[in-house]
Write an enzyme that holds these catalytic residues in place. Structure first.
Site, PDB file in Angstrom:
ATOM      1  N   HIS A   1      41.777  21.011  43.875  1.00 33.84           N
ATOM      2  CA  HIS A   1      42.600  19.899  43.189  1.00 33.84           C
ATOM      3  C   HIS A   1      41.654  18.556  43.181  1.00 33.84           C
ATOM      4  CE1 HIS A   1      45.380  17.607  41.075  1.00 33.84           C
ATOM      5  NE2 HIS A   1      46.641  18.415  41.838  1.00 33.84           N
TER       6      HIS A   1
ATOM      7  N   ASP B   1      46.179  32.812  25.529  1.00 35.57           N
ATOM      8  CA  ASP B   1      46.349  34.202  24.794  1.00 35.57           C
ATOM      9  C   ASP B   1      44.785  34.591  24.552  1.00 35.57           C
ATOM     10  OD1 ASP B   1      46.376  36.380  23.040  1.00 35.57           O
ATOM     11  OD2 ASP B   1      47.611  35.554  21.548  1.00 35.57           O
TER      12      ASP B   1
END
Length: 435
Positions: free
Chosen positions: A164, A377
């Protein structure tokens, strides 16, 4: 469970005319505020009914090659978080020998794909074999790690673990969309402008030295736990009775909640109720209600805070480009109209102190409906499901847009089995109640 088939290092693609040299980025205060925060773990499930050998011979090479091509645009992700002696704070450093750790695994039960990618309650620990660990030593930590797990003749999942302090959710989503774009593109290696990362750290102004302040605060608050500056906050064990489930609020559900709130509100006061605020509030009340038995003694002495990260890219002055790479978020416990820098050090110190004393109960949010995780995708369709696995260690809830693009919000919740039953009853009853 998952059987490890291969562990390799994927370097950024470079041909004879394009060799990469050292590349470094300093951490800004937006990065150092997350310096020792636990890694964010996500799973992307994709339906692809291929037999094992076809997947290994065709799909894995395509994913590897496109990952390498993508990393040439995202060199910091192939590098490590490190702390040079001459530097007052850690930096992200890529050297030509670096690369991303990639694990290829196989699930021993193909039917697990449908079970894990569903919405119903599942044991939280059952997801852990599919997410990789970040390498952490006394001299540094890797930026990201990737695992691809095959469910033969059913599909596969991509597990991504992110440091992070290196990147926020928006940058993570940009990287995943870039990898997917190159994988399915007929012109591999090129990216549209909105997916090209912007690395210039000078756009994050820090006249008060918050970057160094946050690092020192983290080190001071954790030195009694582990002297290794790169070690994360201790990971909590996940009890065997913790389960995760996904709940969806449709646009109609959110409209119903909005009407219920407005019907009981002072009509003289204007109230702007966003879908995010309504969803978070509704889920938080449900969680507090479901966990009341365990917390009823302590809750009277504890403050309950709703904690979520706000994207500062368009809130800093001047604004930061939308494709800025790194962290440009901070947890919000104040009004958005306030100066995001005002009193930041005092608020950070106070929050750390309250956490340490156990005076604060937090319901936090991982992810956002605006990240577009269901747009990732690779050429085999959008994900069947995206899960934020790390919320079972942090106690947060996760949020994403509805997979079908209908404008709803998908929320991941991890609770004890008995608590989840109570939460489910609250969730369904509240939506059935008519105004």
């Amino acid at each position: 469970m998952a059987k490890i088939l291969e562990v390799s290092r994927v370097p950024p693609f470079a041909d004879s005319s394009d060799s990469h040299s050292d590349f470094s980025l300093p951490l800004t205060f937006c990065d150092t505020s997350w310096f020792k925060f636990p890694p964010v773990e996500r799973l992307f499930f994709y339906s692809l009914p291929q037999p094992k050998q076809t997947f290994l011979d065709s799909t894995i090479p395509k994913l590897k090659n496109s990952l390498s091509l993508t990393l040439q645009h995202f060199l910091p992700l192939a590098g490590n978080l490190t702390w040079p002696r001459h530097s007052p704070k850690p930096i992200i450093l890529y050297t030509p020998n670096d690369g991303v750790s990639l694990t290829v695994a196989e699930s021993n039960a193909a039917q697990d794909f449908d079970f894990l990618s569903a919405d119903h309650p599942r044991e939280a620990a059952s997801f852990h074999p599919f997410v990789p660990n970040l390498k952490v030593t006394e001299t540094g930590a890797s930026a990201i790690s990737v695992q691809i797990t095959l469910f033969p003749n059913r599909g596969f999942c991509i597990g991504v673990t992110c440091h992070h302090a290196v990147l926020d959710g928006k940058s993570t989503a940009m990287f995943m969309k870039s990898w997917a774009y190159i994988c399915r593109s007929e012109k591999p290696g090129s990216l549209p402008d909105q997916l090209k990362p912007f690395f210039d750290r000078s756009v994050i102004r820090d006249p008060d030295g918050l970057d160094i302040f946050y690092v020192n605060q983290w080190l001071a608050s954790t030195k009694h736990i582990d002297p290794n500056p790169f070690q994360f906050l201790p990971s909590l064990d996940v009890p065997s009775d913790l389960v995760r489930a996904t709940f969806e609020l449709t646009r109609a559900d959110i409209a119903k909640l909005r009407q219920k709130v407005l019907s009981s509100w002072d009509k003289q006061e204007k109230l702007h109720l966003t879908s995010f605020a309504l969803t978070l509030s509704y889920m938080a009340v449900g969680i507090l209600t479901a966990t009341e038995e365990d917390h009823k003694l302590a809750i009277k002495k504890q403050k309950v805070n709703l904690l979520f990260a706000v994207d500062y890219r368009n809130r800093l002055r001047p604004p930061v480009p939308e494709n800025y790479f790194g962290n440009c978020v901070s947890d919000l416990m104040k009004k958005l109209e306030e100066d995001v820098m005002e009193g930041a050090a005092e608020k950070f110190s106070k929050r750390q102190s309250e956490f340490a004393k156990g005076n604060m109960r937090v319901i936090a949010v991982a992810g956002s409906p605006r990240l577009g995780v269901y747009d990732v995708d690779f050429g085999w369709g959008k994900p069947n499901k995206v899960e934020v696995v790390s919320i079972d260690r942090t106690g947060a809830i996760s949020m994403a847009e509805s997979r079908d693009g209908s404008g709803g919000i998908e929320v991941g919740v991890v609770l004890k089995k008995s608590e989840l039953d109570g939460f489910t009853s609250f969730f369904l009853a509240g939506l059935e109640t008519h105004v």
